[in-house]
Structure formats: structure tokens, C-alpha cells
Write an enzyme that holds these catalytic residues in place. Structure first.
Site, short mmCIF file in Angstrom:
data_model
loop_
_atom_site.label_atom_id
_atom_site.label_comp_id
_atom_site.label_asym_id
_atom_site.label_seq_id
_atom_site.Cartn_x
_atom_site.Cartn_y
_atom_site.Cartn_z
N ASP A 30 35.83 38.97 50.61
CA ASP A 30 36.28 38.86 49.22
C ASP A 30 37.22 37.67 49.05
O ASP A 30 37.86 37.21 50.01
CB ASP A 30 37.00 40.13 48.78
CG ASP A 30 36.06 41.11 48.10
OD1 ASP A 30 34.90 40.74 47.84
OD2 ASP A 30 36.48 42.24 47.84
N LYS B 198 35.63 37.66 44.59
CA LYS B 198 35.96 38.69 43.61
C LYS B 198 37.41 38.46 43.19
O LYS B 198 38.35 38.84 43.88
CB LYS B 198 35.81 40.09 44.21
CG LYS B 198 34.37 40.57 44.35
CD LYS B 198 33.77 40.90 43.00
CE LYS B 198 32.33 41.34 43.14
NZ LYS B 198 31.69 41.49 41.84
N MET C 246 45.92 44.81 38.45
CA MET C 246 45.00 44.04 37.61
C MET C 246 45.33 44.15 36.12
O MET C 246 44.44 44.29 35.28
CB MET C 246 43.55 44.51 37.86
CG MET C 246 43.09 44.30 39.29
SD MET C 246 41.46 45.01 39.64
CE MET C 246 41.83 46.78 39.66
#
Length: 271
Positions: free
Chosen positions: A50, A72, A189
């Protein structure tokens, strides 16, 4: 009398059976890798990495291993998850020992559950290795105990970025639950939605609730800001905070808030 029969069958080499290991690379600092994670990386013939994984983690990979970057990162172009799943199955079907290297922990906002279910449905052997999640590493870097028993009965991990098509998080309800149940709230996030999140939290939490924001937790580039909930959006703008960043909301950060004030009694006592 001994009778010998000659077989016409031809022995073919047995095809090597591949497998996948979902490995948590931790928040960034390679020294926070577990021994089990290091061992899995060393033994892998294919490593699918990732974007948030620190390149230094790959120092443990075999020189013969193929490293495939499958980015990602929030707000940036990413490798489609459907393609990643197909690649995992294909590599394992070819007999490879595949490590799916993911930032933090595979099962805490790392899509590890989706990948495990898909691989199992495809008949691929899969296991997982835990990693230290960014919410814990960020808190620890500031000596924050997320479940300090004097002020918190537990901790709630939330995503600030819902899956496309899902209903938006009811932050007012989350705030009310945290307030009534004395829970520490850790938000992943949430940078792009910080205004919306703050507005909702203020409907269920006191405006002076302390908040700590940690960007790039555990890395040399780590930055952290402590403020009151009412000032959270302003702090992001004034300090130029960007992803990846963790927000820790609750009284477990109260000591840091006091230390951040120029005329703090704690600073005077320490002097």
C-alpha cells in the site's frame, strides 16, 4: 517367481500451493513492526504494498521478491480494490507466497476483512498478522492513554470517510454517546471532512472538549496540534495539517491542552 509390472504413468511435479498473508506494517516507523511481520516479509516471493507503507519496511524483503505497489491514499488516484483482489488470487494461484502489506493494522480501516473474505471464497489460503494501528501509535507518541481509567471507560475508533454509497456518520449521535459513556473518540481519515465532523460533534460534546491531531504518526515528519473542539477546523487551516492525520477527541488529552497554553500552571510547576 517375481512378477514386475511396468507403469505407463508419468510422474509430474506437484504444483506449489500459494497463499496470502495480510500483514500490518504499522503506522510508519519500521521499528514498530512485529517479529511475525518481519518473518512474513522475509519469506514472501511477492509483496503487494500500500502507498502509506514506509519504504524502509521493504529492507526485510528478499532480493528475489517481486514488489508490486498498489497505492491507497485518500484524495489521490488509487489502484482499484477489485484489481487488487484479482491480483492476490492470481499470484497465489501461481504458487506464490504473497504478502499484502498494509499500513497500520489490516483489520482496522485496512480493508483486511474484505480481502480475507474474497480470498477464502476463491479457495486461497489466507492468514493475517496484526500491526500497530495509527490511532494507538499517535496517542502513544504524545503519552496519551486512550483508556485512562480516571477519565475514559473505553475508546471508539471511527472513520471520517464513509464508504461510497453509505449513509454519512451521525456525528451528533456519536458525540452524545462518547459524552454520556465517557469514551475517547479516535477519528481516522477525517481531514477532508473536518468541518462537517466538527459541526456534528459540537452538537453532543462541550465546545471546550480537548482534541489532539497527529499527522504522520511515528515518523520523523510527525506534527501534532492540541486545541479545543470548537477550534478544530481553524487549527487544521492555520497549521496546514494534511492527511494522513488522526484526531483524538476527549478528556484523555486534557493534560496536553494545559501544556499547550503559555501561562499553564503545569508549565510553571515543571519549571
Amino acid at each position: 517367481m517375481n512378477i514386475f509390472t511396468k507403469s505407463n504413468s508419468v510422474c509430474e511435479p506437484t504444483k506449489q500451493v500459494g497463499f496470502v498473508t495480510l500483514v500490518g506494517a504499522g503506522p510508519g516507523d519500521p521499528e514498530l513492526l512485529t517479529l511475525k511481520a518481519v518473518r512474513a516479509i522475509q519469506q514472501a516471493s511477492v509483496i503487494m504494498v500500500d502507498d502509506l507503507v514506509n519504504d524502509e519496511v521493504l529492507q526485510y524483503a528478499s532480493r528475489a521478491a517481486r514488489v508490486i505497489h498498489v497505492g491507497k491514499r485518500g484524495g489521490c488516484a488509487s489502484t482499484p480494490q477489485r484489481l487488487i483482489l484479482k491480483m492476490l488470487v492470481q499470484e497465489a494461484s501461481n504458487g506464490e507466497s504473497v504478502v499484502r502489506l498494509k499500513g497500520g493494522d489490516p483489520f482496522i480501516f485496512g480493508r483486511g476483512g474484505e480481502e480475507l473474505a474474497y480470498l477464502e471464497a476463491a479457495g486461497v489460503a489466507v492468514t493475517a498478522v496484526n500491526g500497530i494501528t495509527a490511532g494507538l501509535a499517535g496517542a502513544t507518541s504524545l503519552n496519551i492513554s486512550l483508556t485512562h481509567r480516571d477519565v475514559a471507560h473505553g475508546v471508539l475508533f471511527m472513520t471520517g470517510h464513509s464508504k461510497p454509497g453509505d449513509q454519512a456518520v451521525n456525528w451528533q449521535q456519536i458525540a452524545a454517546t462518547c459524552h454520556s459513556s465517557k469514551l475517547t473518540l479516535v477519528i481516522y481519515m477525517g481531514v477532508s471532512n473536518v468541518g462537517f465532523i466538527t459541526k456534528g460533534l459540537l452538537q453532543g460534546l462541550p465546545s471546550d472538549t480537548p482534541v489532539a491531531v497527529i499527522q504522520n504518526a511515528s515518523l520523523p515528519t510527525q506534527r501534532d496540534v492540541v486545541c479545543k473542539l470548537k477550534d478544530l477546523s481553524t487549527a487544521f487551516a492555520s497549521e496546514g495539517l494534511t492527511s494522513p492525520a488522526i484526531m483524538i477527541v476527549g478528556n484523555v488529552t486534557a493534560g496536553l491542552q494545559a501544556l499547550s497554553q503559555p501561562n499553564s500552571n503545569l508549565l510553571t510547576d515543571a519549571a
